[in-house]
Write an enzyme that holds these catalytic residues in place. Structure first.
Site, mmCIF file in Angstrom:
data_model
loop_
_atom_site.group_PDB
_atom_site.id
_atom_site.type_symbol
_atom_site.label_atom_id
_atom_site.label_comp_id
_atom_site.label_asym_id
_atom_site.label_seq_id
_atom_site.Cartn_x
_atom_site.Cartn_y
_atom_site.Cartn_z
ATOM 1 N N ASP A 1 -7.057 -2.396 3.985
ATOM 2 C CA ASP A 1 -5.770 -1.797 4.376
ATOM 3 C C ASP A 1 -5.551 -1.756 5.893
ATOM 4 O O ASP A 1 -4.945 -0.816 6.426
ATOM 5 C CB ASP A 1 -5.649 -0.364 3.802
ATOM 6 C CG ASP A 1 -5.700 -0.349 2.286
ATOM 7 O OD1 ASP A 1 -5.263 -1.340 1.670
ATOM 8 O OD2 ASP A 1 -6.173 0.639 1.705
ATOM 9 N N HIS B 1 0.845 -1.191 0.000
ATOM 10 C CA HIS B 1 0.000 0.000 0.000
ATOM 11 C C HIS B 1 0.886 1.249 0.000
ATOM 12 O O HIS B 1 1.829 1.340 0.794
ATOM 13 C CB HIS B 1 -0.900 0.003 1.239
ATOM 14 C CG HIS B 1 -1.857 1.156 1.247
ATOM 15 N ND1 HIS B 1 -2.981 1.187 0.450
ATOM 16 C CD2 HIS B 1 -1.832 2.332 1.923
ATOM 17 C CE1 HIS B 1 -3.613 2.337 0.649
ATOM 18 N NE2 HIS B 1 -2.930 3.047 1.527
#
Ligand code: GRF
Length: 192
Positions: free
Chosen positions: A150, A114
């Site tokens: 996430d 990410h």
């Protein structure tokens, strides 16, 4: 987490949706003698993903299935992953959210790159947000994938300084360079 046994590399799939610079980097890493993984499948949810070209270049099987009906797509992928004895999944610019049920099948065995210093800036447009907020540092995170976007356990992070001249494009380039170092390091950390 599965530990590496003997000399056998862990069969890994990389899921992409776009350029695939992380995919290419992971393929190169997988070819190093001491790498814990081999890349045996490239999956994309779109035929337009430029990274699919690495399938031909490196002779790795590719599979494309759109996510119009995610249940159908996930069932097909799961089938293929089992058939090919894939034990580990790296998400690299994969723009679909995997369902809870899919993740259950690979609990603790799916990781993601990410482009932010999580838990800051989950989701999209991370570099735009960092610049708009006048942050001094950006960065990237490799984390385990859970059903919550996430939010899984962080494996490794790397900071990147933001200069006054940086634009989202220049910052993307700078962070990508670090992503290419961080992803292999995170995989080594998991398995070695
Ligand atoms: C990377 O910035 C990654 O952090 C994010 O998507 C981008 C993928 O880039 N998840 P690439 O396709 O690997 O070049």
């Amino acid at each position: 987490m599965v530990k590496l046994t003997g000399l056998k590399k862990i069969k890994t799939a990389v899921f992409i949706s776009g350029t695939g610079s992380n995919l290419k980097n992971l393929i190169k890493f997988s070819k190093i003698k001491n790498s814990p993984i081999s890349i045996d499948l490239i999956f994309s949810n779109t035929i337009k993903a430029k990274g699919l070209r690495f399938s031909n270049q490196f002779n790795i099987k590719k599979y494309v299935s759109n996510f119009k009906d995610y249940r159908v797509a996930e069932a097909k992928i799961l089938n293929l992953l089992k058939k090919k004895n894939i034990k580990f999944i790296c998400l690299a610019g994969f723009m679909k959210i995997l369902s809870k049920d899919f993740i259950k099948n690979f609990k603790g065995k799916i990781i993601n790159m990410h482009p932010s210093l999580l838990p800051k800036y989950k989701g999209l447009d991370t570099h735009i947000k960092a610049i708009q907020n006048k942050d001094k540092v950006a960065g990237c995170t490799v984390h385990f994938v859970t059903a919550k976007l996430d939010s899984g356990k962080i494996i490794l992070q790397r900071e990147v300084k933001i200069s006054k001249k940086d634009t989202p494009t220049s910052l993307t380039k700078k962070v990508l360079k670090q992503e290419h170092k961080l992803y292999p390091a995170a995989i080594k950390k998991i398995f070695n």
